[in-house]
Design a protein around this motif. Structure first.
Motif, PDB file in Angstrom:
ATOM      1  N   GLU A  15      -4.071   7.630  -4.513  1.00 11.04           N
ATOM      2  CA  GLU A  15      -2.953   6.955  -5.183  1.00 11.04           C
ATOM      3  C   GLU A  15      -2.137   6.087  -4.218  1.00 11.04           C
ATOM      4  O   GLU A  15      -1.178   5.445  -4.624  1.00 11.04           O
ATOM      5  CB  GLU A  15      -2.031   7.986  -5.837  1.00 11.04           C
ATOM      6  N   HIS A  75       5.029   6.977   0.688  1.00  8.33           N
ATOM      7  CA  HIS A  75       4.326   5.780   0.213  1.00  8.33           C
ATOM      8  C   HIS A  75       4.922   4.573   0.930  1.00  8.33           C
ATOM      9  O   HIS A  75       6.099   4.256   0.781  1.00  8.33           O
ATOM     10  CB  HIS A  75       4.491   5.628  -1.300  1.00  8.33           C
ATOM     11  N   TYR A  77       6.089   0.949   2.226  1.00  6.03           N
ATOM     12  CA  TYR A  77       6.490  -0.350   1.679  1.00  6.03           C
ATOM     13  C   TYR A  77       6.676  -1.380   2.806  1.00  6.03           C
ATOM     14  O   TYR A  77       7.342  -2.395   2.637  1.00  6.03           O
ATOM     15  CB  TYR A  77       7.774  -0.237   0.847  1.00  6.03           C
ATOM     16  N   ARG A 102       8.036  -5.471  -6.744  1.00  8.23           N
ATOM     17  CA  ARG A 102       8.158  -4.588  -7.896  1.00  8.23           C
ATOM     18  C   ARG A 102       9.132  -3.447  -7.619  1.00  8.23           C
ATOM     19  O   ARG A 102       9.269  -2.975  -6.495  1.00  8.23           O
ATOM     20  CB  ARG A 102       6.799  -3.991  -8.252  1.00  8.23           C
ATOM     21  N   ASP A 103       9.780  -2.969  -8.660  1.00  3.53           N
ATOM     22  CA  ASP A 103      10.672  -1.831  -8.548  1.00  3.53           C
ATOM     23  C   ASP A 103       9.838  -0.590  -8.247  1.00  3.53           C
ATOM     24  O   ASP A 103       8.998  -0.166  -9.042  1.00  3.53           O
ATOM     25  CB  ASP A 103      11.445  -1.645  -9.855  1.00  3.53           C
ATOM     26  N   TYR A 104      10.075  -0.005  -7.094  1.00  3.92           N
ATOM     27  CA  TYR A 104       9.286   1.150  -6.676  1.00  3.92           C
ATOM     28  C   TYR A 104       9.470   2.343  -7.600  1.00  3.92           C
ATOM     29  O   TYR A 104       8.594   3.205  -7.693  1.00  3.92           O
ATOM     30  CB  TYR A 104       9.624   1.531  -5.238  1.00  3.92           C
ATOM     31  N   LEU A 107       6.741   1.914 -10.052  1.00  7.35           N
ATOM     32  CA  LEU A 107       5.408   1.923  -9.453  1.00  7.35           C
ATOM     33  C   LEU A 107       5.040   3.288  -8.865  1.00  7.35           C
ATOM     34  O   LEU A 107       4.021   3.900  -9.222  1.00  7.35           O
ATOM     35  CB  LEU A 107       5.342   0.847  -8.368  1.00  7.35           C
ATOM     36  N   VAL A 108       5.892   3.795  -7.977  1.00  3.29           N
ATOM     37  CA  VAL A 108       5.578   5.043  -7.280  1.00  3.29           C
ATOM     38  C   VAL A 108       5.745   6.244  -8.207  1.00  3.29           C
ATOM     39  O   VAL A 108       4.984   7.213  -8.116  1.00  3.29           O
ATOM     40  CB  VAL A 108       6.446   5.180  -6.010  1.00  3.29           C
ATOM     41  N   LYS A 111       2.589   6.877 -10.030  1.00  2.00           N
ATOM     42  CA  LYS A 111       1.568   7.539  -9.210  1.00  2.00           C
ATOM     43  C   LYS A 111       1.864   9.029  -9.064  1.00  2.00           C
ATOM     44  O   LYS A 111       0.962   9.865  -9.094  1.00  2.00           O
ATOM     45  CB  LYS A 111       1.515   6.865  -7.835  1.00  2.00           C
ATOM     46  N   ASP A 257      -0.325  -1.356  -1.195  1.00  2.00           N
ATOM     47  CA  ASP A 257      -0.214  -1.817  -2.573  1.00  2.00           C
ATOM     48  C   ASP A 257       0.464  -3.181  -2.581  1.00  2.00           C
ATOM     49  O   ASP A 257       1.639  -3.309  -2.216  1.00  2.00           O
ATOM     50  CB  ASP A 257       0.606  -0.820  -3.402  1.00  2.00           C
ATOM     51  N   ARG A 259       1.750  -4.896  -4.728  1.00  7.90           N
ATOM     52  CA  ARG A 259       2.942  -5.003  -5.574  1.00  7.90           C
ATOM     53  C   ARG A 259       4.217  -4.626  -4.833  1.00  7.90           C
ATOM     54  O   ARG A 259       5.321  -4.841  -5.340  1.00  7.90           O
ATOM     55  CB  ARG A 259       2.764  -4.141  -6.825  1.00  7.90           C
ATOM     56  N   LEU A 260       4.089  -4.091  -3.633  1.00  6.15           N
ATOM     57  CA  LEU A 260       5.250  -3.773  -2.810  1.00  6.15           C
ATOM     58  C   LEU A 260       5.430  -4.762  -1.666  1.00  6.15           C
ATOM     59  O   LEU A 260       6.430  -4.702  -0.942  1.00  6.15           O
ATOM     60  CB  LEU A 260       5.125  -2.352  -2.247  1.00  6.15           C
TER      61      LEU A 260
END
Length: 370
Positions: A15, A75, A77, A102-104, A107-108, A111, A257, A259-260
């Motif tokens: 993930e 995770h 960033y 993206r707003d974590y 997103l996170v 996951k 990722d 998106r981050l």
């Protein structure tokens, strides 16, 4: 349970998390005392929710008495550039590294939920997932689990990951073998303390949020005290300074990722464009971004302070236009920015024309003191 630990690690890394760490959940009287002192001294500022949830926040078992173990995950960033370099471009605004795409939370958290659902089915256990919006003291728990230690800037530092990561936590009723706590590895270094533009650290390992630029630009709802405005520079949402100078970040990697990773429009947005944002344009620019939660008016307050610090007289027309903005918060900072960007006779003329017609007392006070 060693086999389960290994399976959790494999699923977590799939993930995008680092290797998970594990802690046994228990009451922590030392952390409760630190939290109580922090709140009693008023260092939480406007964050009333911290005082309101103090009892539950003081112990993970107050939140969920049945829970036995915590799975703590990181995770990344991290970005592909030095965050401090952007501070040199005074005509652009600087948004904290974690908020450049993206707003974590969305997103996170997704996951974490997938991992939690898998664990619930695999181990026939109950789970709850947390990502900094619940009353969980994640950093002390992460240190207990061996993920890292709370550095002198109070943020979590990892020997493997540096500091550029979010902390996700899964509570479970399963009893999983814990890891050993991490030790402090800051040594004599005080780079994070010395770089703080607003002296937000009264002592090593202590933070006064009321002086922190991240707090002032994100959490604080009202007018920012004049003593902090120049020190803010062009920081318009959050601050990376104390993280960016930590020598342990030599081990940090950019987010896996995409998106981050920073999107172009937010990496170094020109102040001239940001000053034009109405509510609709603000929402469009920051769709699915953490910045959106601050709201347009607070964000423009920050942008106007950056404009006042820029020395760019080309911004004067756009700042002047905001003297008639519906928001008193925006109008007040437009006054302050103009006091920094215009010559004294020109500013005095504006004051004579506009101050007496201003209905809001805070805005009038800016006119009077600028």
């Amino acid at each position: 349970m060693s086999g389960l630990r290994q399976e959790i690690g494999q699923k977590a890394q799939a993930e995008g998390f680092s290797t998970p760490r594990f802690a046994r959940l228990a009451h922590d009287l030392e952390q409760q005392a630190r939290l109580r002192a922090f709140i009693a001294e008023g260092r939480h500022g406007d964050m009333a929710w911290m005082a309101e949830t103090e009892e539950r926040r003081g112990s993970p078992l107050s939140l969920w008495p049945e829970a036995k173990s915590a799975i703590v995950l990181a995770h990344s960033y991290g970005q592909e550039f030095d965050p401090l370099e952007r501070l040199q471009d005074k005509q652009s605004g600087v948004i904290a590294s974690y908020a450049l795409n993206r707003d974590y939370h969305l997103l996170v958290k997704g996951k974490l939920k997938r991992l939690g659902q898998w664990l619930s089915h695999r181990a026939k256990t109950k789970v709850k997932v947390f990502l900094d919006t619940a009353p969980v003291m994640e950093k002390p728990l992460a240190q207990k689990a061996g993920l890292g230690w709370q550095g002198k800037h109070t943020n979590l530092v990892s020997r493997e990951l540096g500091s550029w990561f979010f902390i996700g936590t899964i509570f479970t009723t399963a009893e999983i073998e814990p890891d050993a706590p991490e030790q402090d590895h800051c040594g004599s270094c005080r780079a994070c303390l010395d770089i703080c533009p607003t002296a937000a650290f009264p002592a090593p390992y202590q933070l006064d949020a009321r002086r922190c630029i991240s707090y002032l630009t994100i959490e604080h709802e009202g007018h920012i005290a004049p003593e902090f405005r120049v020190a803010m520079g062009n920081r318009i949402y959050g601050c990376d300074d104390c993280l960016a100078v930590c020598p342990w970040n030599k081990f940090a990697a950019a987010a896996s990722d995409a998106r981050l990773l920073a999107r172009d429009a937010l990496t170094s947005p020109p102040l001239s464009q940001l000053l034009e944002l109405d509510d609709a344009a603000f929402r469009a620019l920051f769709t699915a971004s953490p910045v959106k939660r601050s709201g347009r008016n607070r964000f423009l307050r920050n942008v106007l302070i950056a404009a006042g610090n820029s020395g760019d007289t080309a911004l004067v027309p756009k700042v002047t236009a905001l003297l008639s903005d519906p928001s008193p918060l925006v109008r007040a900072m437009a006054v302050w920015a103009l006091s920094r960007l215009t010559a004294k006779p020109e500013f005095a003329a504006l004051r004579n024309d506009l101050m007496n017609s201003e209905a809001d007392m805070d805005v009038r006070r800016e006119w009077e003191t600028a």
